[in-house]
Motif scaffolding. Structure first.
Motif, short mmCIF file in Angstrom:
data_model
loop_
_atom_site.label_atom_id
_atom_site.label_comp_id
_atom_site.label_asym_id
_atom_site.label_seq_id
_atom_site.Cartn_x
_atom_site.Cartn_y
_atom_site.Cartn_z
N PHE A 29 -13.55 -34.70 -34.17
CA PHE A 29 -14.55 -34.59 -32.70
C PHE A 29 -14.19 -36.32 -32.32
O PHE A 29 -14.88 -36.37 -31.18
CB PHE A 29 -15.83 -34.46 -33.15
CG PHE A 29 -16.30 -33.03 -33.63
CD1 PHE A 29 -16.13 -32.08 -32.82
CD2 PHE A 29 -16.61 -32.96 -34.90
CE1 PHE A 29 -16.44 -30.64 -33.52
CE2 PHE A 29 -16.89 -31.58 -35.31
CZ PHE A 29 -16.62 -30.63 -34.72
N GLY A 30 -13.44 -36.77 -32.94
CA GLY A 30 -13.10 -38.40 -32.30
C GLY A 30 -14.27 -39.23 -32.94
O GLY A 30 -14.32 -40.46 -32.52
N GLY A 31 -15.29 -38.88 -33.83
CA GLY A 31 -16.15 -39.75 -34.45
C GLY A 31 -15.66 -40.68 -35.43
O GLY A 31 -14.73 -40.25 -36.03
N ALA A 32 -16.00 -41.93 -35.46
CA ALA A 32 -15.51 -42.97 -36.19
C ALA A 32 -16.31 -42.99 -37.59
O ALA A 32 -17.68 -42.92 -37.46
CB ALA A 32 -15.43 -44.33 -35.67
N PHE A 33 -15.68 -43.12 -38.80
CA PHE A 33 -16.31 -43.07 -39.93
C PHE A 33 -15.97 -44.48 -40.52
O PHE A 33 -14.80 -44.68 -40.69
CB PHE A 33 -16.21 -42.02 -41.00
CG PHE A 33 -17.15 -40.74 -40.77
CD1 PHE A 33 -18.41 -40.59 -41.34
CD2 PHE A 33 -16.85 -39.87 -39.44
CE1 PHE A 33 -19.11 -39.49 -41.17
CE2 PHE A 33 -17.59 -38.88 -39.29
CZ PHE A 33 -18.82 -38.69 -40.18
N SER A 34 -16.97 -45.07 -41.18
CA SER A 34 -16.16 -46.04 -42.31
C SER A 34 -17.08 -45.75 -43.70
O SER A 34 -18.25 -45.51 -43.58
CB SER A 34 -17.12 -47.48 -42.05
OG SER A 34 -18.48 -47.69 -41.77
#
Length: 202
Positions: free
Chosen positions: A182-187
């Motif tokens: 969905f284009g969400g960033a994760f770290s």
């Protein structure tokens, strides 16, 4: 006295295959999703038991010093964790931490089995989908890449002229980032620990 070369000596070509058990603790930040829209921020720790592996190959150019490459993995079949206020507890599908690094393995005495090893290089964290308990919210699956380290201290015992069996307690550290569908960033900030049984040709 035997020279530090030939049979029953850690020299020349090096190959290790190992397997065992361990665990992973992953501090993640990212975005939750419902079936049709974003559903807030995720911030918490996911952990679980894991199966552990190592595959390594290298050469011994100096007495007791092995230089090569190693792939180390920890695979969690069902990690879980609480991920922030309102998000509740999540149950995750199979996830994996892996490091692909340049390896150094040092034998204090090439005739014996005590050794200290380390590797550094690329790390990946493949996160399976997380499903919130009792709420129609997911943590989307994704792959994250970054930097990883592996440290180990073990011992081995000769079973043949070039083969040893041994034990290897191992620590893995990784700092990775990725983007979901969905284009969400994760770290991810991940620590893994394990105890391996090793078979080494050296």
């Amino acid at each position: 006295m035997r020279l530090a070369t030939g049979y029953f000596v850690h020299d020349g070509f090096y190959m290790r295959l190992a397997g065992g058990i361990g665990g992973v603790s992953d501090k993640l930040q990212g975005d939750a999703h419902s079936t049709d829209a974003a559903a807030g921020t995720l911030d918490g720790t996911v952990s679980g038991f894991a199966g552990a592996t190592e595959v390594a190959v290298g050469l011994t150019p100096f007495r007791g010093w092995v230089f090569g490459v190693a792939i180390d993995t920890l695979t969690m079949p069902g990690p879980s964790g609480s991920l922030g206020d309102g998000a509740g507890r999540f149950e995750f599908e199979t996830s994996q931490l892996a490091t692909y690094g340049a390896l150094v393995d040092y034998y204090l005495d090439p005739l014996r089995g005590f050794h200290v090893q380390a590797s550094a290089g690329l790390a990946s964290y493949i996160m399976g989908q997380g499903n919130a308990t009792g709420v129609p919210i997911i943590a989307p699956p994704h792959a994250a890449l970054g930097f990883g380290l592996m440290l180990g201290v073990g011992n081995q015992w000769w079973i043949d002229r070039e083969w040893t069996l041994g034990v290897l307690p191992r620590l893995m550290l990784a700092w990775t980032n990725g983007v979901d569908e969905f284009g969400g960033a994760f770290s991810h900030r991940t620590i893994g620990y394990s105890l391996l049984l090793t078979a080494t040709y050296h």
